[in-house]
Write an enzyme that holds these catalytic residues in place. Structure first.
Site, PDB file in Angstrom:
ATOM      1  N   SER A  44      -5.352  -1.616   2.357  1.00 44.48           N
ATOM      2  CA  SER A  44      -4.934  -2.542   1.737  1.00 44.48           C
ATOM      3  C   SER A  44      -5.908  -3.632   1.860  1.00 44.48           C
ATOM      4  O   SER A  44      -7.121  -3.318   1.082  1.00 44.48           O
ATOM      5  CB  SER A  44      -3.567  -3.053   2.253  1.00 44.48           C
ATOM      6  N   ASP A  60       5.267   2.069  -3.216  1.00 42.40           N
ATOM      7  CA  ASP A  60       4.681   0.963  -2.469  1.00 42.40           C
ATOM      8  C   ASP A  60       5.068  -0.427  -3.276  1.00 42.40           C
ATOM      9  O   ASP A  60       4.820  -0.685  -4.322  1.00 42.40           O
ATOM     10  CB  ASP A  60       3.264   0.985  -2.759  1.00 42.40           C
ATOM     11  N   HIS A  93       3.689   1.200   1.581  1.00 42.81           N
ATOM     12  CA  HIS A  93       2.586   0.564   2.027  1.00 42.81           C
ATOM     13  C   HIS A  93       2.134   0.601   3.386  1.00 42.81           C
ATOM     14  O   HIS A  93       1.111   0.422   3.851  1.00 42.81           O
ATOM     15  CB  HIS A  93       2.610  -0.671   1.464  1.00 42.81           C
TER      16      HIS A  93
END
Length: 291
Positions: free
Chosen positions: A157, A236, A269
């Site tokens: 991320s 996600d 995620h």
């Protein structure tokens, strides 16, 4: 079992734990770049007892700490098999209260974005780019049995953004790079615009050095660059608004940069996603970090 605490000193060691014949340890030190105490985690594989081993730096995402990857990713078994050391720094300075540093989860504490801030009041402490690329590797190489000539970087991320941009800007320092669900085009997403405006100011030209898609588009040559491995979950919740992997894919196609972008149905995620594909990432790095 290798005792990393013996190398770094008991006063700098928070804890250490045996894992798959190696050692996971957690450390703190007074960092010059951030002008505060910083924490980082280390996994040393059993091979480190006999000499220096390749080293991977893992950059975590928003709200995470130096503990997150070591606890959740399930990387130690395969890292021990492959003989890879893993270093995981914290995601921002802490203990230096600044106005507004804890008002939002995506800016300030836990959200350093791996840039060197130029705007007040962030510029004195929020220097995560220099900390990750210079100060921490020098400290690790001086105190742990790792080989800085065989060094890679990866992240998730916000940390995926950091890993990609840092590797692209320092091709002689990192022989391998990969990312899980990276913020691939931060100049075009709310997280990136917020962070860059706060840390770097309003001039978009000052942001380009921290946007992987823009960096790749600006390369004069991709010869000799390490190939990118990127995994992205299709479940996600941040995929469409924040992560924008298609921008990275287009930039690589335009420039001829070698990219393997894998999209996975049903994965979100979090660290269930990361732990599902961590073995492939470690093997990807091990291939490039051989003697």
């Amino acid at each position: 079992m290798t005792d990393s605490a013996a190398a770094f000193g008991e006063r700098n060691t928070i804890s250490r734990h045996g894992a798959f014949g190696g050692v996971v340890s957690f450390h703190r030190h007074d960092a010059a770049e951030t002008a505060c105490a910083m924490r980082f985690a280390v996994f040393l594989p059993p091979q480190a007892a006999n000499g220096r081993v390749p080293v991977l730096y893992y950059l975590a995402g928003l709200t995470c700490t130096e503990e997150t990857f070591m606890i959740k990713a399930g990387a130690q078994r395969m890292a021990a098999e492959l003989g890879l050391a893993i270093i995981a720094p914290d995601t921002s300075p802490r203990g230096v209260p600044l106005a507004g540093d804890s008002e939002n989860w995506d800016f300030g504490i836990g959200a350093g974005f791996y840039v060197d801030a130029t705007m007040e009041p962030w510029s004195r402490h929020y220097r995560m780019y220099s900390y990750v690329t210079r100060e921490l590797p020098a400290l690790v190489a001086a105190n742990f049995p790792v080989d800085p000539r065989r060094q890679g970087i990866f992240g998730h991320s916000m940390g995926g953004h950091g890993a990609l941009t840092i590797a692209l800007r320092n091709p002689d320092q990192y022989r391998s790079v990969s990312a899980f669900a990276p913020i691939a085009a931060p100049m075009q997403c709310p997280w990136g615009r917020k962070a860059f405006t706060g840390y770097l100011g309003p001039r978009r030209d000052d942001w380009r050095a921290h946007d992987a898609s823009e960096l790749i588009r600006g390369l004069k040559s991709v010869s000799g660059r390490p190939p990118l491995l990127v995994d992205q979950g299709l479940a996600d919740p941040f995929l469409e608004e924040q992560l924008l992997p298609g921008q990275l894919e287009r930039a690589c196609a335009e420039s001829g940069y070698p990219l393997t972008l894998r999209r996975h149905a049903g994965y979100d995620h979090g660290y269930y996603f990361i732990s599902s594909f961590i073995e492939e990432h470690l093997r990807h790095h091990a291939l490039s970090l051989q003697p």
